[in-house]
Design an enzyme around this catalytic site. Structure first.
Site: not given
Ligand code: NAD
Ligand code: UDP
Length: 315
Positions: A59, A148, A14, A117, A108, A178
């Site tokens: 991934d 989380y 999203f 985020a 790096k 959001t």
């Protein structure tokens, strides 16, 4: 013509997809990395064929290397809605920890600026209100949401360690709830759930007594704040969100009214560790970035409901 290059992890999600759009609009080349675990190629399908856009299915908890010059890396890969991270607890912990480590390693190697985020969930069930960046939070590490919250807290810690120890140029955005187009109708979050229920004429499921509060930010405002933070010199975390706070019960009523729905509100069990209040203190974003949200809930909700209407047959 020379263009800077940005990598967006979680770019098919999203927020990540809106970020890809914005960065391309700002004249950057974008490499989107996503394993599509909660995202969708549909979110970026309009960018396929754009010479400034590349998609790599990967991934980020695995070794991640890209050839060539990279100037910015925005690390957005992570399940983000409560039903996703409750279903994917290990992947959520891995992407916040191992994934952030791998992507910091890439930053790096490339001497790129790295933006993490992060989330208002680092404040947990907050004891101070509104939440300012200097508050350390009240998180239950072993509760269901802990996978989380703690992954993001670790991600912040390792980002600061790479900054201090390796001199990486880093940014941390703490994102508050959001919403907007490209949210999944069935992602379990309050806003898409209520809108979907209202459009289908189903009962609106308010968890608990609905007195808990949230503060919803429209997606274009958030993306604008993130872009400004990326281009600023601020290394410490910055809250980006809309401080317009509302109880979940009032919010459900607002959605019913806006959609002219006949749906009724029903009250069901409150999930464990559900934060009682949440509102960003955005004084730092205002003074440092000269950023403030512009889209009010009435306007933002209308655009989002119109988006969802295309997916739901009328009741
Ligand atoms: P989303 O689920 O739509 O997007 C996350 C993306 O990350 C998905 O496309 C998913 O496939 C991808 N991803 C997950 N694990 C991955 C892995 N191991 N490797 C590669 N890709 C992987 O969620 P979103 O709402 O767009 O959230 C994006 C970021 O913003 C997340 O880091 C989230 O924690 C953060 N955030 C979002 C909100 C919000 O209100 N939407 C609030 C706070 C923080
Ligand atoms: N919520 C609700 N009904 C739903 C989904 C969520 O009442 O069908 C509540 C949830 O308990 C929380 C608030 O709405 O108090 C916001 O939930 P969401 O999942 O959108 O985000 P988060 O809890 O991560 O802020």
């Amino acid at each position: 013509m020379f263009k800077y290059t940005a990598v967006v992890t979680g770019g098919a999600g999203f927020l990540g997809s809106h970020l890809c759009d914005r960065l391309i609009k700002e004249g950057l080349k974008v490499i989107c990395i996503d394993n599509l675990i909660t995202g969708s190629a549909e979110n970026i399908s309009h960018l396929f064929g754009n010479e400034n856009f590349q998609f790599i299915k990967h991934d980020v908890t695995e070794y991640t290397y890209l050839p060539g010059r990279i100037d910015y890396i925005l690390h957005f890969a992570s399940p983000a809605s409560p039903i996703d991270y409750l279903k994917l607890p290990i992947q959520t912990l891995k992407v916040g920890s191992l994934g952030t480590h791998k992507i910091l390693g890439l930053a790096k190697e490339k001497k790129a600026r790295f933006l993490l985020a992060s989330t208002s969930e680092v404040y947990g069930d907050p004891e101070i209100h509104p939440q300012s960046e200097d508050y350390w939070g009240n998180v239950n590490p072993i509760g269901p949401r802990g996978v989380y919250d703690e992954a993001k807290r670790f991600a912040e810690a390792i980002t600061m360690a790479y900054h201090r120890y390796h001199g990486i140029d880093t940014r941390i955005v703490r994102i508050f709830n959001t919403y907007g187009p490209r949210m999944r109708l069935n992602d379990g979050r309050a806003l898409p759930t209520f809108v979907s229920q209202a459009l289908k004429g189903e009962d609106i499921t308010v968890f608990g007594d609905g007195s808990q509060t949230r503060s919803f930010c429209y997606v274009s405002d958030l993306i604008d704040g993130i872009y400004k933070l990326l281009m600023s010199n601020e290394v410490n975390p910055v809250n980006i969100g809309n401080p317009d706070e509302i109880t979940i019960r009032e919010f459900a009523e607002e959605v019913i009214k806006l959609t002219n729905s006949k749906s009724k509100i029903i009250f069901v069990d409150l999930p464990e560790d559900d934060p009682k209040v949440r509102q960003p203190d955005i004084r730092k974003a205002i003074s440092l970035l000269n950023w403030r949200p512009k889209i009010g809930r009435a306007e933002g909700l209308k655009i989002t409901v119109d988006f969802f209407k295309k997916m739901v047959p009328p009741a």
